[in-house]
Design an enzyme around this catalytic site. Structure first.
Site, PDB file in Angstrom:
ATOM      1  N   LYS A  55       0.821  -1.179   0.039  1.00 46.68           N
ATOM      2  CA  LYS A  55       0.139  -0.019   0.049  1.00 46.68           C
ATOM      3  C   LYS A  55       0.649   1.230   0.057  1.00 46.68           C
ATOM      4  CE  LYS A  55      -0.458  -0.008   4.864  1.00 46.68           C
ATOM      5  NZ  LYS A  55      -1.130  -0.048   6.264  1.00 46.68           N
ATOM      6  N   THR A  58       3.059  -8.159   6.663  1.00 47.86           N
ATOM      7  CA  THR A  58       2.256  -6.826   7.012  1.00 47.86           C
ATOM      8  C   THR A  58       3.396  -6.139   7.917  1.00 47.86           C
ATOM      9  OG1 THR A  58       0.732  -7.780   8.425  1.00 47.86           O
ATOM     10  CG2 THR A  58       0.105  -7.199   6.182  1.00 47.86           C
ATOM     11  N   SER A  65       5.468  -4.329  10.725  1.00 46.74           N
ATOM     12  CA  SER A  65       5.156  -3.795  12.384  1.00 46.74           C
ATOM     13  C   SER A  65       5.073  -2.331  12.188  1.00 46.74           C
ATOM     14  CB  SER A  65       6.373  -4.324  13.268  1.00 46.74           C
ATOM     15  OG  SER A  65       7.597  -3.444  12.722  1.00 46.74           O
ATOM     16  N   GLY A  83      17.035   1.686  23.313  1.00 47.98           N
ATOM     17  CA  GLY A  83      17.161   0.540  22.380  1.00 47.98           C
ATOM     18  C   GLY A  83      17.908   0.819  21.081  1.00 47.98           C
ATOM     19  N   GLY A 101       9.993   0.633  21.112  1.00 50.23           N
ATOM     20  CA  GLY A 101       9.485  -0.674  20.468  1.00 50.23           C
ATOM     21  C   GLY A 101       8.686  -0.693  19.484  1.00 50.23           C
ATOM     22  N   HIS A 147      44.505 -12.268   7.196  1.00 53.61           N
ATOM     23  CA  HIS A 147      45.573 -11.359   8.257  1.00 53.61           C
ATOM     24  C   HIS A 147      45.994 -10.332   7.398  1.00 53.61           C
ATOM     25  CE1 HIS A 147      48.219 -10.245  11.236  1.00 53.61           C
ATOM     26  NE2 HIS A 147      48.905 -10.141  10.344  1.00 53.61           N
TER      27      HIS A 147
HETATM   28  P1  NAI Z   1      13.814  -1.442  21.363  1.00 55.60           P
HETATM   29  O1  NAI Z   1      12.636  -2.561  21.827  1.00 55.60           O
HETATM   30  O2  NAI Z   1      14.858  -1.727  20.917  1.00 55.60           O
HETATM   31  O3  NAI Z   1      14.223  -0.678  22.607  1.00 55.60           O
HETATM   32  C1  NAI Z   1      13.296   0.303  23.329  1.00 55.60           C
HETATM   33  C2  NAI Z   1      13.660   0.766  24.574  1.00 55.60           C
HETATM   34  O4  NAI Z   1      12.629   1.697  25.447  1.00 55.60           O
HETATM   35  C3  NAI Z   1      13.675  -0.570  25.802  1.00 55.60           C
HETATM   36  O5  NAI Z   1      15.137  -0.193  26.198  1.00 55.60           O
HETATM   37  C4  NAI Z   1      12.576   0.045  26.786  1.00 55.60           C
HETATM   38  O6  NAI Z   1      13.272  -0.082  28.126  1.00 55.60           O
HETATM   39  C5  NAI Z   1      12.748   1.551  26.532  1.00 55.60           C
HETATM   40  N1  NAI Z   1      11.398   2.198  27.119  1.00 55.60           N
HETATM   41  C6  NAI Z   1       9.931   1.712  27.236  1.00 55.60           C
HETATM   42  N2  NAI Z   1       9.398   2.247  27.545  1.00 55.60           N
HETATM   43  C7  NAI Z   1       9.634   3.583  28.069  1.00 55.60           C
HETATM   44  C8  NAI Z   1       9.492   4.708  28.856  1.00 55.60           C
HETATM   45  N3  NAI Z   1       8.080   4.994  28.999  1.00 55.60           N
HETATM   46  N4  NAI Z   1      10.327   5.431  29.220  1.00 55.60           N
HETATM   47  C9  NAI Z   1      11.617   5.158  28.819  1.00 55.60           C
HETATM   48  N5  NAI Z   1      12.151   4.277  28.356  1.00 55.60           N
HETATM   49  C10 NAI Z   1      11.234   3.209  27.887  1.00 55.60           C
HETATM   50  O7  NAI Z   1      12.864  -0.416  20.266  1.00 55.60           O
HETATM   51  P2  NAI Z   1      13.224   0.359  19.250  1.00 55.60           P
HETATM   52  O8  NAI Z   1      14.742   0.961  19.514  1.00 55.60           O
HETATM   53  O9  NAI Z   1      12.206   1.392  19.078  1.00 55.60           O
HETATM   54  O10 NAI Z   1      13.491  -0.528  17.866  1.00 55.60           O
HETATM   55  C11 NAI Z   1      12.376  -1.167  17.670  1.00 55.60           C
HETATM   56  C12 NAI Z   1      12.715  -2.250  16.647  1.00 55.60           C
HETATM   57  O11 NAI Z   1      13.398  -2.028  15.560  1.00 55.60           O
HETATM   58  C13 NAI Z   1      13.434  -3.298  17.402  1.00 55.60           C
HETATM   59  O12 NAI Z   1      12.474  -4.441  17.687  1.00 55.60           O
HETATM   60  C14 NAI Z   1      14.662  -3.538  16.439  1.00 55.60           C
HETATM   61  O13 NAI Z   1      14.667  -5.115  15.993  1.00 55.60           O
HETATM   62  C15 NAI Z   1      14.355  -2.983  15.149  1.00 55.60           C
HETATM   63  N6  NAI Z   1      15.606  -2.001  14.879  1.00 55.60           N
HETATM   64  C16 NAI Z   1      16.536  -2.869  14.316  1.00 55.60           C
HETATM   65  C17 NAI Z   1      17.810  -2.316  14.305  1.00 55.60           C
HETATM   66  C18 NAI Z   1      18.846  -3.141  14.106  1.00 55.60           C
HETATM   67  O14 NAI Z   1      18.872  -4.168  13.895  1.00 55.60           O
HETATM   68  N7  NAI Z   1      20.045  -2.317  14.055  1.00 55.60           N
HETATM   69  C19 NAI Z   1      17.867  -0.602  14.289  1.00 55.60           C
HETATM   70  C20 NAI Z   1      16.603  -0.107  14.442  1.00 55.60           C
HETATM   71  C21 NAI Z   1      15.451  -0.841  14.718  1.00 55.60           C
END
Ligand code: NAI
Length: 454
Positions: free
Chosen positions: A32, A139, A141, A182, A266, A439
């Site tokens: 979409k 779909t 997230s 995160g 998240g 190396h």
């Molecule tokens: P995340 O799940 O990695 O981190 C979220 C953080 O927010 C956690 O540490 C949590 O404790 C904190 N949190 C939650 N509520 C809060 C509050 N009210 N106040 C303060 N802290 C709070 O989620 P993020 O960074 O949003 O990433 C989302 C997704 O995107 C992940 O599932 C990841 O797999 C994916 N992603 C992967 C990347 C990579 O592989 N390099 C890069 C960017 C995203």
């Protein structure tokens, strides 16, 4: 009439369409928005374009450590954003061209599952109905929007941003508050700090980086603090109002000022309004329940990528898509969720795969572990003046197989796959010792650390 209908054109969806078409299936993918999904358009790839500029800028501004002096180095944010756009367009254009070449149909419309007919699954899109023998739901997230007071209003006014808007900002905010330490929070903290923002990361836990090894989390925090990022740990954001972000720490309310706020707490599977109920697909707290063959409870319907909420990484999505297509083709295939690498693309990078020492012990496995400074790699020492990266290996003390590898240090994102292969193939330490590494490369640190496992 199609063999396979695919809902969603992100990494899981477009790769499934490619693999299906390569195997002679007639496939259609419904998208979409833009082909490539979050990863290509507003996630993995655009953020990497930004972070590379941050790294180049950092090297220019701090080149004196290597005998290179650059006066007035500065990061041109507008240029960075326009280059990012170019990279994204090139890659999405490439996917479109590949789908066309392979004969897979790209239907640029929202698809809704209508039900099943005698021939197969029915999807309605753009005023037409499509029928396919098999269905793949991919779909993806969406960002979690928690019930924080004032958040919805702040998102509407543009004071608060998600991963989508932060990658499009025309101006670098003077003060940027990041909710959540995160992956997204840390990568964007790294970039915007380099671009000139005063960045504060507010994290509810007592450490950053989620499940990463605690020593690595501390090392990364110190490295980001050195460039100026401020961390408020054990701090839970409770309210956003005006230009303020309020958080609770040790039972006390405190607030900081900001020009923009990034919400990175998240993501959650996107399953609402796509018609799952019309064919009876089971979900659990919004995620589609799948097995290791990526099957749902409905015969012929598969799900891959973030929508099943298992690993929520683009590379997992790729593998799940392949597994789904293979099973559709009658070739039994399974996803090995124990050997999925994870990377944080900050400077320094964090890369890991498999079990940490704590996680292995918690499972009752008797382990042996080794920790080694990255400076044991000549290449790392030559290219990382004052670098304090390290590697940790975890092995099964009885069977002798490598269980996990965890690293902080640059290039680790590029060679973690070597450790992933060892973990996935259940390779024994004795056999890994026979592998020749080029190396001088930073990857040799794996070999060095293997010989440290006692
Ligand atoms: P995340 O799940 O990695 O981190 C979220 C953080 O927010 C956690 O540490 C949590 O404790 C904190 N949190 C939650 N509520 C809060 C509050 N009210 N106040 C303060 N802290 C709070 O989620 P993020 O960074 O949003 O990433 C989302 C997704 O995107 C992940 O599932 C990841 O797999 C994916 N992603 C992967 C990347 C990579 O592989 N390099 C890069 C960017 C995203």
């Amino acid at each position: 009439m199609y063999d396979l209908l695919i809902l969603g054109g992100g990494p899981a969806g477009y790769l499934a369409a490619e693999r299906a078409a390569q195997s002679g299936l007639k496939a259609a993918v419904f998208e979409k928005s833009n082909i490539g999904g979050v990863c290509l358009n507003e996630g993995c790839i655009p953020s990497k374009a930004l972070l590379y500029s941050a790294k180049i800028y950092h090297n220019a501004a701090h080149g004196e450590k290597y005998g290179v002096k650059v006066e007035n180095a500065f990061l041109d944010h507008k240029y960075v954003i326009s280059r990012k756009k170019k990279v994204v367009e090139m890659l999405t254009g490439g996917i479109r061209a590949k789908l066309k070449k392979l004969g897979a149909s790209l239907i640029s419309a929202e698809g809704i599952i209508k039900g099943r007919s005698l021939e197969g699954f029915v999807i309605a899109a753009g005023g037409k109905e499509y029928v396919g023998k098999f269905l793949l739901i991919a779909t993806g997230s969406v960002s979690v929007i928690p019930p924080i007071e004032g958040l919805k209003e702040s998102l509407n006014t543009g004071f608060a941003l998600t991963n989508r808007e932060i990658l499009e900002l025309k101006q670098v905010p003077g003060e940027l508050a990041i909710i959540g330490g995160g992956v997204i929070g840390l990568e964007m903290a790294n970039y915007y700090c380099a671009a000139g923002s005063k960045v504060t990361v507010i994290e509810m836990l007592d450490h950053i980086g989620g499940n990463v090894d605690r020593d690595i989390s501390k090392n990364l925090q110190l490295s980001l603090e050195k460039i100026g990022v401020k961390f408020l740990l054990s701090s839970k954001v409770t309210k956003i109002s005006g230009r303020q972000v309020t958080f609770e720490k040790n039972g006390k309310e405190q607030a900081i000022k900001a020009d923009k706020v990034l919400l990175s707490i998240g993501r959650k599977p996107f399953t609402e309004g796509i018609g799952l109920e019309n064919i009876g697909v089971y979900t659990e707290r919004g995620r589609i329940i799948t097995d290791e063959m990526c099957r749902t409870n409905v015969a012929g319907a598969y799900a891959a990528g973030d929508v099943n909420g298992v690993s929520m990484l683009a590379h997992t999505a790729y593998r799940e898509a392949e597994v789904a297509v293979n099973n559709i083709l009658g070739k039994k295939d399974y996803v090995d969720y124990d050997a999925i690498p994870a990377v944080i693309y900050t400077n320094p990078e964090v890369a890991s795969v498999g079990l940490t020492e704590e996680a292995a012990r918690a499972r009752g496995i008797s382990v042996k572990a080794a920790k080694l400074s990255m400076n044991y790699s000549g290449r790392y020492a030559a290219e990382n003046e004052g670098g304090d990266g390290f590697i940790k290996l975890v092995a099964d003390a009885e069977g002798g197989a490598l269980l996990g590898c965890h690293m902080v240090g640059n290039y680790s994102s590029e060679f973690i796959v070597a450790a992933s292969m060892m973990v996935q193939m259940r390779m024994r330490i004795a056999d890994i010792k026979k592998i020749v590494f080029p190396h001088p490369t930073v990857s040799e640190i794996i070999r060095e650390a293997i010989f440290e496992l006692q």
